[in-house]
Motif scaffolding. Structure first.
Motif, PDB file in Angstrom:
ATOM      1  N   UNK A  33       0.784  -1.278   0.103  1.00 55.39           N
ATOM      2  CA  UNK A  33       0.090   0.087  -0.064  1.00 55.39           C
ATOM      3  C   UNK A  33       0.851   1.356   0.094  1.00 55.39           C
ATOM      4  N   UNK A  34       1.978   1.335   0.580  1.00 53.94           N
ATOM      5  CA  UNK A  34       3.049   2.386   0.562  1.00 53.94           C
ATOM      6  C   UNK A  34       3.921   2.132  -0.554  1.00 53.94           C
ATOM      7  N   UNK A  35       3.915   1.150  -1.338  1.00 55.25           N
ATOM      8  CA  UNK A  35       4.717   0.951  -2.700  1.00 55.25           C
ATOM      9  C   UNK A  35       6.071   0.720  -2.082  1.00 55.25           C
ATOM     10  N   UNK A  46      15.882 -14.209   2.575  1.00 58.58           N
ATOM     11  CA  UNK A  46      16.048 -13.825   4.059  1.00 58.58           C
ATOM     12  C   UNK A  46      17.198 -12.921   4.519  1.00 58.58           C
ATOM     13  N   UNK A  47      17.250 -12.234   5.264  1.00 55.85           N
ATOM     14  CA  UNK A  47      18.115 -11.253   5.599  1.00 55.85           C
ATOM     15  C   UNK A  47      18.591 -11.820   7.038  1.00 55.85           C
ATOM     16  N   UNK A  48      19.969 -11.681   7.228  1.00 56.90           N
ATOM     17  CA  UNK A  48      20.547 -12.351   8.230  1.00 56.90           C
ATOM     18  C   UNK A  48      21.431 -11.240   9.025  1.00 56.90           C
ATOM     19  N   UNK A  49      22.119 -11.802  10.093  1.00 59.40           N
ATOM     20  CA  UNK A  49      22.825 -10.921  10.989  1.00 59.40           C
ATOM     21  C   UNK A  49      23.793 -10.269  10.378  1.00 59.40           C
ATOM     22  N   UNK A  50      23.902  -8.824  10.676  1.00 61.25           N
ATOM     23  CA  UNK A  50      24.784  -7.762  10.067  1.00 61.25           C
ATOM     24  C   UNK A  50      24.604  -7.461   8.683  1.00 61.25           C
ATOM     25  N   UNK A  51      23.636  -8.110   7.957  1.00 62.85           N
ATOM     26  CA  UNK A  51      23.048  -7.637   6.587  1.00 62.85           C
ATOM     27  C   UNK A  51      22.152  -6.232   6.751  1.00 62.85           C
ATOM     28  N   UNK A  52      22.223  -5.567   5.649  1.00 63.22           N
ATOM     29  CA  UNK A  52      21.478  -4.615   5.418  1.00 63.22           C
ATOM     30  C   UNK A  52      20.318  -4.454   4.385  1.00 63.22           C
ATOM     31  N   UNK A  53      19.428  -3.788   4.508  1.00 65.03           N
ATOM     32  CA  UNK A  53      18.370  -3.461   3.569  1.00 65.03           C
ATOM     33  C   UNK A  53      18.092  -2.144   3.460  1.00 65.03           C
ATOM     34  N   UNK A  54      17.728  -1.459   2.413  1.00 62.48           N
ATOM     35  CA  UNK A  54      17.414  -0.356   2.256  1.00 62.48           C
ATOM     36  C   UNK A  54      16.134  -0.333   1.484  1.00 62.48           C
ATOM     37  N   UNK A  55      15.075   0.489   2.201  1.00 62.22           N
ATOM     38  CA  UNK A  55      13.724   0.471   1.736  1.00 62.22           C
ATOM     39  C   UNK A  55      13.489   1.794   1.094  1.00 62.22           C
ATOM     40  N   UNK A  56      12.487   1.787   0.265  1.00 59.75           N
ATOM     41  CA  UNK A  56      11.996   3.211  -0.527  1.00 59.75           C
ATOM     42  C   UNK A  56      10.454   2.949  -0.640  1.00 59.75           C
ATOM     43  N   UNK A  57       9.745   3.777   0.020  1.00 60.32           N
ATOM     44  CA  UNK A  57       8.275   3.691   0.253  1.00 60.32           C
ATOM     45  C   UNK A  57       7.710   5.267   0.271  1.00 60.32           C
ATOM     46  N   UNK A  58       6.301   5.161  -0.054  1.00 59.49           N
ATOM     47  CA  UNK A  58       5.663   6.349   0.032  1.00 59.49           C
ATOM     48  C   UNK A  58       4.748   6.526   1.363  1.00 59.49           C
ATOM     49  N   UNK A  59       5.359   7.455   2.120  1.00 64.27           N
ATOM     50  CA  UNK A  59       4.398   7.844   3.407  1.00 64.27           C
ATOM     51  C   UNK A  59       4.281   9.041   3.458  1.00 64.27           C
ATOM     52  N   UNK A  61       2.672  10.938   1.793  1.00 67.37           N
ATOM     53  CA  UNK A  61       2.683  11.719   0.406  1.00 67.37           C
ATOM     54  C   UNK A  61       4.144  11.807   0.019  1.00 67.37           C
ATOM     55  N   UNK A  62       5.141  11.369   0.584  1.00 71.38           N
ATOM     56  CA  UNK A  62       6.483  11.493   0.153  1.00 71.38           C
ATOM     57  C   UNK A  62       7.287  10.142   0.118  1.00 71.38           C
ATOM     58  N   UNK A  63       8.155   9.983  -1.070  1.00 74.96           N
ATOM     59  CA  UNK A  63       9.161   8.929  -1.180  1.00 74.96           C
ATOM     60  C   UNK A  63      10.130   9.007  -0.101  1.00 74.96           C
ATOM     61  N   UNK A  64      10.043   8.065   0.787  1.00 81.27           N
ATOM     62  CA  UNK A  64      11.398   8.031   1.681  1.00 81.27           C
ATOM     63  C   UNK A  64      12.200   6.798   1.658  1.00 81.27           C
ATOM     64  N   UNK A  65      13.473   7.063   2.218  1.00 79.89           N
ATOM     65  CA  UNK A  65      14.419   5.445   2.134  1.00 79.89           C
ATOM     66  C   UNK A  65      14.694   5.415   3.616  1.00 79.89           C
TER      67      UNK A  65
END
Length: 151
Positions: A33-35, A46-59, A61-65
């Motif tokens: 729903x927030x793309x 699957x994400x594991x210990x010490x790994x990162x993920x960068x999310x981008x979504x619309x919250x 009315x703005x796209x945020x990371x």
């Protein structure tokens, strides 16, 4: 500092629920729903210990990371993701898993602090906390459906 505590009961083993909870693809499904999509780091599976993920979504009315790192993991019982880069002053999400008679009790403890002093606190109390609770409830609903039906 704001704290959100949620408890969700899922009719599946904690191994299944634990893995579903750290599955990037399932998170993207729950956040559609927030793309929200994973754009860097671990972007599927699957994400594991010490790994990162960068999310981008619309919250709001703005796209945020938002870049998070898995900072602690005790397989099938507990893991933590913490913000490394993003709009919060501080952000930590703890995930707890207990199993009783084939039902997993999944607990979320999310703690965060907003920037911008009093304006951030007002925004949090009027909008942000409700938004994050709804976001987590949607995520947990999807996790429950996937864990109970897919596996």
């Amino acid at each position: 500092m704001t704290t959100i505590n949620l408890t969700t009961k899922i009719k599946a083993s904690k191994h299944i629920v634990f893995d579903a909870s750290r599955n990037i693809d399932i998170h993207q499904q729950s956040a559609s729903k927030s793309n929200e999509i994973a754009i860097a780091g671990i972007t599927s599976g699957l994400i594991n210990l010490n790994e990162t993920v960068t999310w981008r979504g619309k919250h709001f009315g703005f796209y945020l990371t938002h870049k998070s790192r898995i900072t602690a993991m005790n397989f099938y019982d507990y893991f933590v993701d913490e913000m490394e880069e993003g709009k919060f002053k501080f952000f930590k999400h703890e995930h707890f898993f207990e199993e009783e008679n084939g039902v997993t009790i999944m607990k979320d403890k999310m703690q965060y602090e907003t920037p911008f002093g009093i304006l951030g606190k007002v925004f949090d109390s009027l909008f942000l906390k409700k938004h994050l609770i709804h976001f987590l409830l949607e995520r947990n609903k999807t996790l429950k459906e996937v864990a109970e039906n897919k596996f």
